[in-house]
Design a protein around this motif. Structure first.
Motif, PDB file in Angstrom:
ATOM      1  N   LEU A 230       4.258   3.125   4.012  1.00 17.96           N
ATOM      2  CA  LEU A 230       4.187   2.558   2.665  1.00 17.96           C
ATOM      3  C   LEU A 230       3.571   1.178   2.709  1.00 17.96           C
ATOM      4  O   LEU A 230       4.079   0.286   3.401  1.00 17.96           O
ATOM      5  N   ARG A 231       2.466   1.003   2.013  1.00 16.51           N
ATOM      6  CA  ARG A 231       1.931  -0.336   1.787  1.00 16.51           C
ATOM      7  C   ARG A 231       2.465  -0.785   0.425  1.00 16.51           C
ATOM      8  O   ARG A 231       2.028  -0.292  -0.612  1.00 16.51           O
ATOM      9  N   ARG A 232       3.413  -1.705   0.433  1.00 16.33           N
ATOM     10  CA  ARG A 232       4.049  -2.183  -0.795  1.00 16.33           C
ATOM     11  C   ARG A 232       3.381  -3.474  -1.243  1.00 16.33           C
ATOM     12  O   ARG A 232       3.247  -4.420  -0.464  1.00 16.33           O
ATOM     13  N   LEU A 233       2.973  -3.503  -2.503  1.00 20.24           N
ATOM     14  CA  LEU A 233       2.332  -4.690  -3.052  1.00 20.24           C
ATOM     15  C   LEU A 233       3.373  -5.696  -3.500  1.00 20.24           C
ATOM     16  O   LEU A 233       4.425  -5.336  -4.038  1.00 20.24           O
ATOM     17  N   SER A 234       3.086  -6.981  -3.299  1.00 17.16           N
ATOM     18  CA  SER A 234       4.000  -8.033  -3.739  1.00 17.16           C
ATOM     19  C   SER A 234       4.029  -8.103  -5.259  1.00 17.16           C
ATOM     20  O   SER A 234       3.131  -7.609  -5.954  1.00 17.16           O
ATOM     21  N   ARG A 235       5.066  -8.722  -5.792  1.00 19.12           N
ATOM     22  CA  ARG A 235       5.209  -8.844  -7.251  1.00 19.12           C
ATOM     23  C   ARG A 235       4.023  -9.589  -7.845  1.00 19.12           C
ATOM     24  O   ARG A 235       3.511  -9.229  -8.912  1.00 19.12           O
ATOM     25  N   GLU A 236       3.555 -10.615  -7.149  1.00 21.29           N
ATOM     26  CA  GLU A 236       2.427 -11.395  -7.652  1.00 21.29           C
ATOM     27  C   GLU A 236       1.175 -10.533  -7.758  1.00 21.29           C
ATOM     28  O   GLU A 236       0.412 -10.622  -8.726  1.00 21.29           O
ATOM     29  N   ILE A 237       0.942  -9.675  -6.769  1.00 18.80           N
ATOM     30  CA  ILE A 237      -0.223  -8.788  -6.791  1.00 18.80           C
ATOM     31  C   ILE A 237      -0.083  -7.751  -7.901  1.00 18.80           C
ATOM     32  O   ILE A 237      -1.045  -7.463  -8.630  1.00 18.80           O
ATOM     33  N   VAL A 238       1.105  -7.186  -8.055  1.00 24.56           N
ATOM     34  CA  VAL A 238       1.330  -6.161  -9.083  1.00 24.56           C
ATOM     35  C   VAL A 238       1.015  -6.693 -10.478  1.00 24.56           C
ATOM     36  O   VAL A 238       0.555  -5.951 -11.352  1.00 24.56           O
ATOM     37  N   GLN A 239       1.234  -7.989 -10.681  1.00 20.10           N
ATOM     38  CA  GLN A 239       0.955  -8.583 -11.982  1.00 20.10           C
ATOM     39  C   GLN A 239      -0.541  -8.665 -12.280  1.00 20.10           C
ATOM     40  O   GLN A 239      -0.930  -8.840 -13.429  1.00 20.10           O
TER      41      GLN A 239
ATOM     42  N   VAL B 239      -2.451  10.830   1.081  1.00 16.90           N
ATOM     43  CA  VAL B 239      -2.357   9.508   0.465  1.00 16.90           C
ATOM     44  C   VAL B 239      -2.110   9.640  -1.035  1.00 16.90           C
ATOM     45  O   VAL B 239      -2.773  10.413  -1.727  1.00 16.90           O
ATOM     46  N   VAL B 240      -1.136   8.878  -1.531  1.00 15.58           N
ATOM     47  CA  VAL B 240      -0.882   8.784  -2.966  1.00 15.58           C
ATOM     48  C   VAL B 240      -0.686   7.309  -3.309  1.00 15.58           C
ATOM     49  O   VAL B 240      -0.229   6.527  -2.472  1.00 15.58           O
ATOM     50  N   ALA B 241      -1.038   6.939  -4.527  1.00 13.86           N
ATOM     51  CA  ALA B 241      -0.917   5.538  -4.943  1.00 13.86           C
ATOM     52  C   ALA B 241      -0.224   5.465  -6.295  1.00 13.86           C
ATOM     53  O   ALA B 241      -0.398   6.335  -7.145  1.00 13.86           O
ATOM     54  N   GLY B 242       0.575   4.422  -6.474  1.00 13.10           N
ATOM     55  CA  GLY B 242       1.264   4.237  -7.743  1.00 13.10           C
ATOM     56  C   GLY B 242       2.594   3.542  -7.541  1.00 13.10           C
ATOM     57  O   GLY B 242       2.802   2.843  -6.549  1.00 13.10           O
ATOM     58  N   ALA B 243       3.510   3.737  -8.500  1.00 13.04           N
ATOM     59  CA  ALA B 243       4.870   3.204  -8.401  1.00 13.04           C
ATOM     60  C   ALA B 243       5.783   4.334  -7.956  1.00 13.04           C
ATOM     61  O   ALA B 243       5.744   5.433  -8.526  1.00 13.04           O
ATOM     62  N   PHE B 244       6.612   4.081  -6.945  1.00 12.09           N
ATOM     63  CA  PHE B 244       7.412   5.134  -6.335  1.00 12.09           C
ATOM     64  C   PHE B 244       8.904   5.023  -6.658  1.00 12.09           C
ATOM     65  O   PHE B 244       9.724   5.702  -6.033  1.00 12.09           O
ATOM     66  N   ASP B 245       9.245   4.167  -7.616  1.00 10.18           N
ATOM     67  CA  ASP B 245      10.622   4.104  -8.109  1.00 10.18           C
ATOM     68  C   ASP B 245      10.570   3.691  -9.575  1.00 10.18           C
ATOM     69  O   ASP B 245       9.547   3.208 -10.064  1.00 10.18           O
ATOM     70  N   ALA B 246      11.669   3.887 -10.286  1.00  9.17           N
ATOM     71  CA  ALA B 246      11.686   3.663 -11.735  1.00  9.17           C
ATOM     72  C   ALA B 246      11.491   2.200 -12.105  1.00  9.17           C
ATOM     73  O   ALA B 246      10.982   1.891 -13.185  1.00  9.17           O
ATOM     74  N   THR B 247      11.864   1.282 -11.218  1.00 11.56           N
ATOM     75  CA  THR B 247      11.786  -0.145 -11.531  1.00 11.56           C
ATOM     76  C   THR B 247      10.429  -0.740 -11.178  1.00 11.56           C
ATOM     77  O   THR B 247      10.125  -1.865 -11.560  1.00 11.56           O
ATOM     78  N   GLY B 248       9.610  -0.008 -10.421  1.00 13.87           N
ATOM     79  CA  GLY B 248       8.331  -0.549  -9.974  1.00 13.87           C
ATOM     80  C   GLY B 248       8.445  -1.446  -8.763  1.00 13.87           C
ATOM     81  O   GLY B 248       7.481  -2.102  -8.360  1.00 13.87           O
ATOM     82  N   ARG B 249       9.630  -1.479  -8.155  1.00 12.03           N
ATOM     83  CA  ARG B 249       9.825  -2.328  -6.975  1.00 12.03           C
ATOM     84  C   ARG B 249       8.961  -1.859  -5.803  1.00 12.03           C
ATOM     85  O   ARG B 249       8.492  -2.663  -5.009  1.00 12.03           O
ATOM     86  N   LEU B 250       8.778  -0.543  -5.715  1.00  8.93           N
ATOM     87  CA  LEU B 250       7.927   0.019  -4.674  1.00  8.93           C
ATOM     88  C   LEU B 250       6.628   0.487  -5.311  1.00  8.93           C
ATOM     89  O   LEU B 250       6.500   1.645  -5.718  1.00  8.93           O
ATOM     90  N   THR B 251       5.680  -0.412  -5.409  1.00  5.78           N
ATOM     91  CA  THR B 251       4.361  -0.090  -5.953  1.00  5.78           C
ATOM     92  C   THR B 251       3.331  -0.308  -4.869  1.00  5.78           C
ATOM     93  O   THR B 251       3.332  -1.349  -4.212  1.00  5.78           O
ATOM     94  N   GLY B 252       2.470   0.676  -4.667  1.00  5.50           N
ATOM     95  CA  GLY B 252       1.473   0.553  -3.616  1.00  5.50           C
ATOM     96  C   GLY B 252       0.900   1.895  -3.242  1.00  5.50           C
ATOM     97  O   GLY B 252       0.563   2.698  -4.111  1.00  5.50           O
ATOM     98  N   ALA B 253       0.802   2.174  -1.941  1.00  2.00           N
ATOM     99  CA  ALA B 253       0.201   3.415  -1.460  1.00  2.00           C
ATOM    100  C   ALA B 253       1.029   4.000  -0.327  1.00  2.00           C
ATOM    101  O   ALA B 253       1.476   3.278   0.565  1.00  2.00           O
ATOM    102  N   LEU B 254       1.231   5.307  -0.396  1.00  2.00           N
ATOM    103  CA  LEU B 254       1.930   6.050   0.646  1.00  2.00           C
ATOM    104  C   LEU B 254       0.923   6.923   1.390  1.00  2.00           C
ATOM    105  O   LEU B 254       0.005   7.485   0.784  1.00  2.00           O
ATOM    106  N   SER B 255       1.115   7.040   2.697  1.00  2.00           N
ATOM    107  CA  SER B 255       0.286   7.950   3.492  1.00  2.00           C
ATOM    108  C   SER B 255       1.119   8.471   4.654  1.00  2.00           C
ATOM    109  O   SER B 255       2.195   7.940   4.956  1.00  2.00           O
ATOM    110  N   GLU B 256       0.623   9.496   5.291  1.00  2.00           N
ATOM    111  CA  GLU B 256       1.325  10.080   6.430  1.00  2.00           C
ATOM    112  C   GLU B 256       1.450   9.048   7.546  1.00  2.00           C
ATOM    113  O   GLU B 256       0.482   8.374   7.883  1.00  2.00           O
ATOM    114  N   TYR B 257       2.659   8.922   8.115  1.00  2.54           N
ATOM    115  CA  TYR B 257       2.859   7.963   9.207  1.00  2.54           C
ATOM    116  C   TYR B 257       2.296   8.530  10.508  1.00  2.54           C
ATOM    117  O   TYR B 257       2.520   9.694  10.850  1.00  2.54           O
TER     118      TYR B 257
END
Length: 204
Positions: free
Chosen positions: A64-73, A100-118
């Motif tokens: 998971l590449r998680r974007l910081s709150r500042e970037i998400v804004q 690979v999928v990109a977007g928000a992965f929880d209801a609050t948007g805390r995990l926003t970014g990109a997921l890919s196979e590890y």
């Protein structure tokens, strides 16, 4: 960064204020956190745009590449990043990230970014730091592996956009026939714009 590394409770003013785009301490996932259907296993690294984690989701082992709150804004830049990620995800090659999928992965948007196979591997930056400069002849097989993955993107009319040693994961270190994985295609959209210009900064 010292506050984050110490894991001590920081002053409230630091918790509220992002530092150079880094993930807020109050929101930063920790090992064992369950956020929505995502289980955080461990942090793999962090930068000014966020952090990277190994996670489990629905039984899958993922990066998971998680974007910081500042970037998400920065909504426009994030949408451009998501578009670039999805375009690159349509290209199949052993040297490119899979599932690979990109977007928000929880209801609050805390995990926003990109997921890919590890995939297990060692960043090229770590190899260079450990072994130092290498003769070109020794690096040619590795460079060829990188070029082959890039060629797959280019043949589809897509640029990686953020290629540097930190985004090259060496998954097989066989000197004669190494394998690599190119990470974070499209991440150039997350870099700050050049002052006075309406363009993104050139990646390293």
């Amino acid at each position: 960064d010292v506050v984050v590394a110490s894991r001590r409770t920081p002053p409230q003013e630091l918790v509220k204020k992002p530092r150079n785009g880094a993930v807020d301490v109050a929101e930063r996932p920790r090992e064992g956190d369950e956020i929505g259907d995502v289980l955080v296993l461990r942090e793999l690294g962090h930068s000014a745009t966020g952090a990277v984690y190994r996670v489990h989701r629905g039984g899958d082992d993922l990066r998971l590449r998680r974007l910081s709150r500042e970037i998400v804004q920065r909504r426009r830049d994030v949408q451009r990043y998501f578009a670039a990620v999805r375009l690159a995800a349509g290209v199949e090659h052993p040297g490119l990230a899979a599932n690979v999928v990109a977007g928000a992965f929880d209801a609050t948007g805390r995990l926003t970014g990109a997921l890919s196979e590890y995939v297990d591997g060692v960043p090229l930056t770590s190899i260079l730091a450990e072994k130092g400069g290498r003769h070109l002849n020794e690096l040619l097989p590795l460079l060829w592996a990188v070029v082959e993955a890039l060629a797959a993107l280019h043949s589809a009319g897509i640029a990686h956009g953020a290629l540097h040693a930190g985004n090259v994961l060496v998954t097989r270190a066989d000197p004669a026939s190494p394998s690599v994985l190119l990470l974070d295609a499209g991440a150039q959209h997350l870099r700050p714009a050049l002052v006075g210009l309406g363009t993104q900064a050139v990646p390293n």
